[in-house]
Scaffold this active site. Structure first.
Site, PDB file in Angstrom:
ATOM      1  N   HIS A 215       0.820  -1.210   0.000  1.00  0.00           N
ATOM      2  CA  HIS A 215       0.000   0.000   0.000  1.00  0.00           C
ATOM      3  C   HIS A 215       0.860   1.268   0.000  1.00  0.00           C
ATOM      4  CE1 HIS A 215      -3.190   2.672   1.982  1.00  0.00           C
ATOM      5  NE2 HIS A 215      -3.786   2.221   0.903  1.00  0.00           N
ATOM      6  N   LYS A 217       3.147   4.454  -1.109  1.00  0.00           N
ATOM      7  CA  LYS A 217       3.272   5.408  -2.214  1.00  0.00           C
ATOM      8  C   LYS A 217       4.572   6.154  -1.986  1.00  0.00           C
ATOM      9  CE  LYS A 217      -1.386   5.001  -1.444  1.00  0.00           C
ATOM     10  NZ  LYS A 217      -2.014   4.493  -0.206  1.00  0.00           N
ATOM     11  N   ASP A 222      16.787  11.282  -7.242  1.00  0.00           N
ATOM     12  CA  ASP A 222      18.218  11.534  -7.019  1.00  0.00           C
ATOM     13  C   ASP A 222      18.636  11.370  -5.563  1.00  0.00           C
ATOM     14  OD1 ASP A 222      18.421  12.061  -9.708  1.00  0.00           O
ATOM     15  OD2 ASP A 222      18.330  14.238  -9.489  1.00  0.00           O
ATOM     16  N   HIS A 390      -9.460  11.182   2.399  1.00  0.00           N
ATOM     17  CA  HIS A 390      -8.554  10.045   2.220  1.00  0.00           C
ATOM     18  C   HIS A 390      -7.210  10.250   2.901  1.00  0.00           C
ATOM     19  CE1 HIS A 390      -6.053   7.154  -0.255  1.00  0.00           C
ATOM     20  NE2 HIS A 390      -7.090   6.395   0.023  1.00  0.00           N
ATOM     21  N   LYS A 392      -4.164  10.521   5.642  1.00  0.00           N
ATOM     22  CA  LYS A 392      -3.762   9.752   6.817  1.00  0.00           C
ATOM     23  C   LYS A 392      -2.762  10.615   7.590  1.00  0.00           C
ATOM     24  CE  LYS A 392      -4.205   6.727   3.113  1.00  0.00           C
ATOM     25  NZ  LYS A 392      -5.563   6.344   3.193  1.00  0.00           N
ATOM     26  N   ASP A 397      -0.146  16.900  20.084  1.00  0.00           N
ATOM     27  CA  ASP A 397       0.079  18.166  20.789  1.00  0.00           C
ATOM     28  C   ASP A 397       0.471  19.241  19.782  1.00  0.00           C
ATOM     29  OD1 ASP A 397      -0.549  16.925  23.186  1.00  0.00           O
ATOM     30  OD2 ASP A 397       1.525  16.396  23.617  1.00  0.00           O
TER      31      ASP A 397
END
Length: 472
Positions: A215, A217, A222, A390, A392, A397
């Protein structure tokens, strides 16, 4: 003769069920899971045996982690890169940060810039600019790549980079990208790009590992710039989908030595998929824009412990004033639920932001089964209104924030390969706070009475959906 063969087949299935039950006893992650599998394997092996070998496997076997103890060629190569990053180690003074380093099996580095990329246009503009500026190499992997306008744009930028001599490796998850046609991959290969699926069920020995996903991404340019976050490659991530409408997501651009963590995660995945050990002439450099500390936390079903779940629990226990969490799929295990309730009880401002519109129906329905307990404990739950949420993101704090690919569900905690950036920096946390405040302004708060007043049939459906939480 036929009845004799049938009887032999039944006996073989029962024996296989008993052997599988022993394996479940020795390897199941929870006692409840072990009991459920053992009972079903012994009593109805005809159905339970194939289900167990697809859905019940607790580990992703065969994946050799270069961060582990085995002396592999890949590990020795990566140890050389670790030595090069030594001058940029931040030297964690706080026990909380040292715990994250141990979970990640990666050091915290200094001298990094961390830029929030809010929504798809900002993300892919930044990503394409980075690809166009590449001089040496590009490492790129996505869970979902679609053969649509955005997918074509990505292909064009990658092929242009390859044509000017940039070395490109392209990795995709074959389940998430199941609709990606061969012609798309062929065009990349013809441009000189090396392409591979992740191959969860590679070879006969690992043919039952169909329930695991990559999952992650990750894009690295470089060895100096890197991108991670919630976006996949498809026009829906730009808000151009009739069903979802506006797509609210967050990505993160990193510049500096922390990109090593993204490279290592990619190298390990590529090694699993192809057997190749990537060797690069990589030299770390500090960012000239900002000086932030970053820890990259790869996680997955090949880890010796449940890294993603422990990272989330650590964030919850670390919070003293506020804990804001956004997740499109919110079906946490009992340990995370308990930690969230306790945090709210000790006075922490605990907020959970979820989408109003369902994407995966079972996950959406499952949340209703435990939300009443969360709300009674003082956890505040919000539903995002303008479109699909979508991102995450976790804000701890005013001291730290996490951005990555981990959802708060069993699949991200135990079945998926994921990656998260942990940034213990007050300035970055303030930027995340500002971003989330705008999002909360576009939410409605869920009340306990709203959940209680749902019809009985909806409550029953939610409880039934929650039974499937381990494989959602």
């Amino acid at each position: 003769m036929t009845s004799w063969l049938f009887g032999l087949l039944i006996l073989a299935l029962h024996l296989l069920g008993m052997l599988s039950a022993v394996k479940a006893l020795m390897s199941a992650r929870t006692s409840q899971g072990a009991i459920a599998w053992i009972l079903s394997l012994v009593t109805v092996p005809y159905l339970a045996v194939p289900a167990y070998w697809v859905f019940g496997r607790p580990r992703f076997y065969g994946y050799v982690s270069a961060r582990g103890e085995r002396d592999t060629v890949l590990r020795r190569v990566l140890e050389g890169y670790r030595e090069r990053v030594a001058p940029y180690l931040a030297g964690a003074r706080e026990a909380d940060v040292r715990a994250v380093e141990k979970l990640a099996m990666m050091p915290m580095t200094r001298g990094n810039d961390a830029e929030l990329l809010i929504d798809g246009t900002a993300t892919f503009d930044s990503l394409f600019d980075g690809i166009d500026a590449a001089e040496d190499y590009i490492l790129i992997q996505f869970f979902i790549v679609r053969d649509d306008d955005l997918g074509h744009r990505l292909s064009e930028h990658l092929r242009a980079a390859a044509e000017r001599g940039v070395w490109v490796r392209f990795l995709y998850d074959e389940i998430g990208s199941h609709a990606l046609p061969e012609r798309y991959l062929k065009a990349l290969r013809e441009a000189g790009i090396e392409v591979s699926a992740f191959h969860s069920s590679r070879g006969l020995r690992h043919r039952f590992q169909l329930n695991f996903r990559n999952h992650r991404k990750i894009v690295v340019v470089d060895g100096y710039q890197g991108w991670i976050g919630g976006h996949n490659v498809g026009v829906e991530y730009l808000g151009q989908h009739a069903r979802h409408g506006h797509w609210r997501d967050t990505h993160l651009k990193l510049v500096g030595p922390s990109v090593l963590g993204l490279q290592e995660a990619f190298w390990e995945d590529w090694h699993w998929a192809t057997g190749e050990v990537i060797r690069l002439d990589w030299v770390p450099r500090e960012s000239d824009q900002a000086c932030r500390n970053v820890v990259i936390v790869p996680s997955g079903p090949a880890d010796p412990q449940e890294t993603a779940s422990l990272l989330v629990q650590h964030a919850i226990h670390r919070a003293h004033e506020r804990l804001w969490i956004t997740s499109p799929y919110f079906v946490p295990d009992h340990s995370v639920q308990d930690a969230l309730r306790l945090a709210a009880m000790r006075g922490v401002d605990v907020r959970i932001m979820m989408p109003e519109r369902p994407d995966h129906l079972l996950v959406f329905l499952s949340a209703f089964s435990f939300l009443p307990d969360m709300l009674r404990a003082g956890v505040r739950v919000y539903r995002y209104q303008p479109g699909f949420l979508h991102q995450k993101v976790i804000l701890i704090d005013q001291a730290a924030a996490c951005v990555g690919t981990v959802n708060l569900d069993n699949r991200s905690f135990r079945l998926n390969f994921e990656v998260t950036a942990f940034v213990p920096d007050q300035g970055f946390a303030t930027e995340v706070e500002t971003m989330l405040e705008r999002d909360f302004a576009n939410c409605r708060e869920v009340s306990l009475e709203e959940i209680r007043s749902r019809p009985l049939w909806k409550k029953l459906v939610s409880r039934g959906a929650y039974l499937f939480a381990p494989v959602q």
